[in-house]
Write a protein that holds these residues in place. Structure first.
Motif, short mmCIF file in Angstrom:
data_model
loop_
_atom_site.label_atom_id
_atom_site.label_comp_id
_atom_site.label_asym_id
_atom_site.label_seq_id
_atom_site.Cartn_x
_atom_site.Cartn_y
_atom_site.Cartn_z
N ALA A 1 -10.54 7.98 -3.70
CA ALA A 1 -10.47 6.74 -2.92
C ALA A 1 -9.01 6.54 -2.50
CB ALA A 1 -10.92 5.57 -3.78
N ALA A 2 -8.77 6.37 -1.21
CA ALA A 2 -7.39 6.29 -0.73
C ALA A 2 -7.30 5.40 0.51
CB ALA A 2 -6.83 7.68 -0.46
N GLY A 3 -6.27 5.66 1.29
CA GLY A 3 -5.90 4.77 2.39
C GLY A 3 -4.59 4.14 1.96
N LYS A 4 -3.75 3.86 2.95
CA LYS A 4 -2.36 3.50 2.62
C LYS A 4 -2.23 2.29 1.68
CE LYS A 4 0.14 5.67 6.47
NZ LYS A 4 -0.54 6.92 6.33
N GLY A 5 -2.93 1.20 1.99
CA GLY A 5 -2.77 0.01 1.16
C GLY A 5 -3.30 0.21 -0.25
N ILE A 6 -4.32 1.04 -0.38
CA ILE A 6 -4.89 1.30 -1.72
C ILE A 6 -3.92 2.16 -2.53
CG2 ILE A 6 -6.80 2.44 -2.94
CD1 ILE A 6 -8.62 1.46 -0.59
N SER B 1 -1.12 -1.83 5.50
CA SER B 1 -0.81 -0.42 5.67
C SER B 1 -1.93 0.39 6.28
CB SER B 1 -0.52 0.20 4.30
OG SER B 1 0.81 0.04 3.93
N GLY B 2 -1.53 1.32 7.14
CA GLY B 2 -2.47 2.30 7.68
C GLY B 2 -2.90 2.01 9.10
N LEU C 1 4.88 -3.98 6.46
CA LEU C 1 3.94 -3.31 7.37
C LEU C 1 4.23 -1.81 7.45
CD1 LEU C 1 1.76 -3.56 9.68
CD2 LEU C 1 3.68 -3.81 11.26
N ASP C 2 3.19 -0.99 7.32
CA ASP C 2 3.33 0.45 7.49
C ASP C 2 2.20 0.95 8.37
OD1 ASP C 2 3.73 3.16 7.38
OD2 ASP C 2 3.30 3.38 5.25
N ALA D 1 9.27 -6.55 6.60
CA ALA D 1 9.74 -5.19 6.34
C ALA D 1 8.78 -4.19 6.96
CB ALA D 1 9.83 -4.95 4.84
N ILE D 2 9.33 -3.03 7.36
CA ILE D 2 8.47 -1.95 7.86
C ILE D 2 8.92 -0.63 7.22
CG2 ILE D 2 7.89 -3.04 10.06
CD1 ILE D 2 9.98 -1.15 11.37
N LYS D 3 8.00 0.35 7.16
CA LYS D 3 8.34 1.65 6.59
C LYS D 3 7.81 2.77 7.49
CE LYS D 3 6.90 4.88 4.78
NZ LYS D 3 7.03 6.14 5.59
#
Ligand SMILES: Nc1ncnc2c1ncn2[C@@H]1O[C@H](COP(=O)(O)OP(=O)(O)O)[C@@H](O)[C@H]1O
Ligand SMILES: O=P(O)(O)OC[C@H]1O[C@](O)(COP(=O)(O)O)[C@@H](O)[C@@H]1O
Length: 317
Positions: free
Chosen positions: A37-42, A137-138, A165-166, A182-184
């Protein structure tokens, strides 16, 4: 420790495939496969929870293949506030070759019924109070617009809560207009926003400082094994990651963001925060998954991470 909300509008099951060398158009035999299970915010949430924060995860999740997510949330101690949508969450394939090369094949994601996005907006509106930061994210699902992302950022910023925010492409451009704190971006994502290549440290510094001047307080620019630049309100630091053997870079950016947010939420000085986040992200590329601060040699990775002032070259001890 802090309370953090992460939003993943387009989560994914990551299928990590390891093989010696990938041959296009042929039958390839993998050395190992795993589905997580993934995805940026996770991914960000996993790191933050491991560092002791109280993390709620939300966003839009396919109701038909949620089992791995529900298990991961329980295993990691994450509070599940995802809105369920009909259908399967996408599967993203990640091919890691012996050379260290990683190829990502990311799916588009589910089409989201209008009422699900409304439900998410309402849920964020009620959930967000009491959180010290929100991470968004994502990528966006195919029918969620960059303007809708900007609306979510505005909703949270109006409550005075920092948003990290990403994302990339039009979602990043539109998100920036809503002034996240903030951003990455990585180098490629920042270059997409700037509309020109940003191959040198100086070019990335100029772009990051421009974003500071437009109201984005913290700009973290990652450039893989080369550097991490952190421009904060017009003042910059740059870190050089330690040398490591790369097995999978998937999740490195998420680990970097989480490590930096951890330092900020803990009130650490900037140099300590950047060194920690950079070392933790380097730790993550040695294996599949996010960085582990409990790795046996983490202290050594930390020591080997160099931080300097990019304008003067002065090193920070
Ligand atoms: N080959 C590498 N060696 C050491 N650290 C790395 C390597 N690749 C990535 N990292 C670490 O992970 C961070 C994020 O990686 P990057 O590839 O820039 O982000 P993203 O995953 O968002 O594309 C880098 O800033 C660095 O700290
Ligand atoms: O939403 P996107 O941009 O398709 O990215 C999703 C992918 O990003 C990841 O979160 C990894 O991101 P990073 O390598 O940038 O840390 C994967 O787990 C996931 O498959």
């Amino acid at each position: 420790m802090a309370r953090v909300l992460t939003l993943t509008l387009n989560p994914a099951l990551d299928l990590a495939l390891r093989l010696g060398e990938f041959r296009l158009g042929e039958v390839n035999r993998t050395e190992s496969t795993r589905l997580d299970a993934a995805g940026k915010g996770i991914n960000v949430a996993r790191v933050l929870a491991g560092l002791g924060h109280e993390v709620t995860v939300s966003g839009l999740l396919g109701a038909d293949n949620e089992t791995a997510f529900v298990k991961a949330f329980a295993d990691c101690g994450l509070r599940d506030a995802f809105i369920r949508v009909p259908g399967d969450t996408r599967i993203n394939a990640k091919l890691s070759e012996a050379s260290g090369r990683v190829t990502d094949l990311n799916g588009p994601g589910l089409r989201i019924p209008g009422h699900a996005l409304e439900a998410l907006t309402a849920r964020v509106g009620t959930l967000v109070t009491g959180h010290e930061a929100v991470v968004i994210s994502g990528s966006l699902p195919p029918n969620v617009t960059p303007a809708q992302l900007a609306g979510l950022i505005t909703l949270i910023r109006e409550r005075g809560i920092p948003v990290w925010l990403d994302t990339s492409g039009p979602a990043l451009t539109s998100g920036l207009a809503a002034r996240p704190s903030a951003i990455k971006p990585n180098e490629t994502e920042l270059a997409g926003w700037a509309g020109r290549p940003l191959e040198t440290s100086q070019a990335r510094l100029e772009a990051a400082l421009k974003l500071n001047s437009e109201g984005i307080e913290d700009v973290l620019v990652s450039a893989g094994s080369d550097s991490v630049l952190w421009a904060q309100r017009g003042s910059a630091l740059e870190a050089t990651p330690p040398r490591v053997t790369v097995l999978s870079t998937v999740g490195a950016g998420d680990t970097l963001l989480a490590g930096a947010l951890h330092g900020v939420l803990s009130g650490w000085p900037r140099v300590r925060t950047l060194r920690f986040a950079t070392a933790l992200a380097a730790e993550s590329v040695r294996h599949v998954g996010v960085g582990d601060p409990k790795a046996e040699d983490f202290e050594s990775l930390h020591t080997q991470t160099l931080v300097r002032n990019p304008s003067t070259g002065e090193m920070h001890g």
